[in-house]
Design an enzyme around this catalytic site. Structure first.
Site, mmCIF file in Angstrom:
data_model
loop_
_atom_site.group_PDB
_atom_site.id
_atom_site.type_symbol
_atom_site.label_atom_id
_atom_site.label_comp_id
_atom_site.label_asym_id
_atom_site.label_seq_id
_atom_site.Cartn_x
_atom_site.Cartn_y
_atom_site.Cartn_z
ATOM 1 C CG PHE A 140 -1.852 1.490 1.181
ATOM 2 C CD1 PHE A 140 -2.936 1.125 0.348
ATOM 3 C CD2 PHE A 140 -1.668 2.336 1.956
ATOM 4 C CE1 PHE A 140 -3.727 2.185 0.185
ATOM 5 C CE2 PHE A 140 -2.475 3.619 1.940
ATOM 6 C CZ PHE A 140 -3.601 3.501 1.012
ATOM 7 C CG ASP A 225 5.561 3.419 1.838
ATOM 8 O OD1 ASP A 225 5.733 3.957 3.150
ATOM 9 O OD2 ASP A 225 4.516 3.311 1.184
ATOM 10 C CE LYS A 254 -1.167 5.107 7.973
ATOM 11 N NZ LYS A 254 -0.406 4.596 6.772
HETATM 12 C C1 LIG Z 1 -0.938 4.964 5.342
HETATM 13 C C2 LIG Z 1 -0.059 4.933 4.423
HETATM 14 C C3 LIG Z 1 0.348 5.347 3.236
HETATM 15 C C4 LIG Z 1 -0.585 6.555 2.749
HETATM 16 O O1 LIG Z 1 -0.337 7.608 3.634
HETATM 17 P P1 LIG Z 1 -1.263 8.914 3.499
HETATM 18 O O2 LIG Z 1 -0.988 9.812 4.566
HETATM 19 O O3 LIG Z 1 -2.871 8.281 3.665
HETATM 20 O O4 LIG Z 1 -1.429 9.241 2.240
HETATM 21 C C5 LIG Z 1 1.333 4.971 2.187
HETATM 22 N N1 LIG Z 1 1.986 3.985 2.451
HETATM 23 C C6 LIG Z 1 2.041 3.311 3.467
HETATM 24 C C7 LIG Z 1 2.827 1.961 3.834
HETATM 25 C C8 LIG Z 1 1.050 3.546 4.535
HETATM 26 O O5 LIG Z 1 0.855 2.733 5.626
#
Ligand SMILES: *Cc1c(COP(=O)(O)O)cnc(C)c1O
Length: 399
Positions: A140, A225, A254
């Site tokens: 994600f 990420d 986050k």
């Molecule tokens: C939550 C998340 C995102 C997206 O972050 P947003 O602030 O909602 O755009 C991207 N990568 C990972 C691994 C995430 O957990």
């Protein structure tokens, strides 16, 4: 007479886009690991915002820093220097070993910056054909068009076609598959050290190291990420540190502002030439109130005692969840996690387990379709972890 919550939820149904899988709760207040609903009922927040409030709701020092900044300066154009951003960049570059920081507002934006960087770097190296980013299935990376394209889950992509070209996802965790997949058009590999939204899947030992070697050999960028796993969530400041690798660039968001919106893209010194003045930016990126909060959050989380606490409590949570699986083999399919990011994969009907937890005073959600995600604030106590496990057990048995 509808309850206060019911009345508010009725209004939500009339005027909010119905794009979330709402849980039927109106939350009005939070403190530490607890939140309260509009009826004054108290809940143990085992989701920790959504892995955002790592130091708990309304952490006194973070709150004080944000309030002080509110009285000083809220926002100024990013064409002016501001001290909170610079301090934050100093801390994050020291922790990551990546020398440069760019601030934005969300995880998706930080990942967009990673992808834009990768394309520019390859052009600057004269590799005009190298434009593709390889990502992983069940990953994600966000909800913008490019990050949706990078996200290796068809359910997030359906109906939004045509997605931006230049993204391809392959099975997670298998180096041989990655070696086969990269080719003359590959620019970068983007990876989560633990797939959060995809169901709390921990990369197999050696996977990140293997990707690092592959990227070095093929001249590709390794992009990590850390939006969910950064800020100490897995027991190291960054999850990639468990494997002793240094990515070429990383994203985080986050928990960076402990709930205020701020995100960062960090990269190696030599890559920053590819994003010179005017090439990228953000109006609100590194907003001063959020940056002030983030400075305090990072200062607390980077302490060895905080990270040690995450490791110890995380072990307790993972072991407790493992014991739960041993007692309830009919209800629990698997338990996975690292640090205070734990997933309990449920057989049967996972949404009912989430509802059962809520009815018993505990907030969780599902990562993927079947995995109850536990990502509590680091200020949780051992007793509260045991409380969470017994609520989860009761909810599982109640199904
Ligand atoms: C939550 C998340 C995102 C997206 O972050 P947003 O602030 O909602 O755009 C991207 N990568 C990972 C691994 C995430 O957990």
């Amino acid at each position: 007479m509808p309850t206060a919550s019911e009345a508010i939820i009725e209004r939500a149904k009339k005027h909010l886009l119905q794009n979330y899988r709402w849980q039927p709760l109106v939350i009005t207040r939070g403190e530490g690991v607890r939140v309260w609903d509009a009826e004054g009922r108290r809940y143990l927040d085992m989701l920790g915002g959504i892995a955002t409030c790592a130091l708990g709701h309304c952490h006194p020092e973070v709150t004080a820093a944000a309030k002080a900044q509110l009285d000083r300066l809220w926002h100024i154009s990013n064409v002016f220097y501001t001290e909170p951003q610079i301090s934050l960049a100093e801390k994050l570059t020291a922790e990551s070993g990546l020398e440069r920081a760019f601030f934005c507002n969300s995880g998706a934006e930080a990942n967009e910056a990673l992808f834009k960087l990768a394309r520019r770097v390859m052009k600057d190296r004269g590799h005009l054909e190298r434009h593709e980013v390889v990502s992983f299935e069940s990953s994600f990376h966000g909800r913008t068009l490019a990050t949706t394209a990078a996200t290796g889950q068809p359910k997030y992509q359906r109906g939004f076609e045509p997605l931006p070209p230049g993204f391809r996802s392959i099975p997670y965790g298998d180096l041989e598959v990655v070696k086969q997949a990269v080719g003359p058009s590959t620019a970068a590999i983007v990876v989560e050290a633990v797939q959060g939204e995809g169901g709390v899947r921990v990369a197999p030992e050696g996977f990140l190291r293997g990707l690092r070697e592959l990227c070095d050999r093929e001249g590709l960028l390794l992009l990590v990420d850390e939006v969910q796993t950064g800020m100490g969530r897995t027991g190291r400041f960054f999850a990639f540190q468990h494997e002793g690798v240094r990515p070429d660039a990383a994203s985080m968001a986050k928990a960076l502002g402990n709930g205020l919106p701020i995100a960062a893209m960090l990269c190696r010194e030599d890559l920053m030439r590819s994003l010179p003045a005017g090439s990228h930016g953000s109006t609100f990126g590194g907003n001063l109130v959020a940056a002030a909060a983030a400075n305090v959050a990072v200062s607390i989380i980077r302490r060895q005692e905080t990270l040690e606490r995450v490791r110890q409590l995380g072990d307790r949570l993972l072991e407790g969840a493992g014991a739960l699986m041993a007692r309830l083999p009919e209800q629990v399919a698997a338990v996975r996690g690292r640090g205070l990011l734990v997933g309990v994969e449920v057989k049967g009907e996972p949404p009912k387990v989430v509802a059962g937890c809520r009815e018993r005073g505990m907030l969780v959600n599902l990562a993927g379709e079947r995995t109850v995600r536990l990502a509590p604030p680091f200020v949780i106590t051992a007793a509260e972890i045991d409380e969470a496990l017994s609520i989860l057990e009761a909810a599982l048995k109640g199904v």
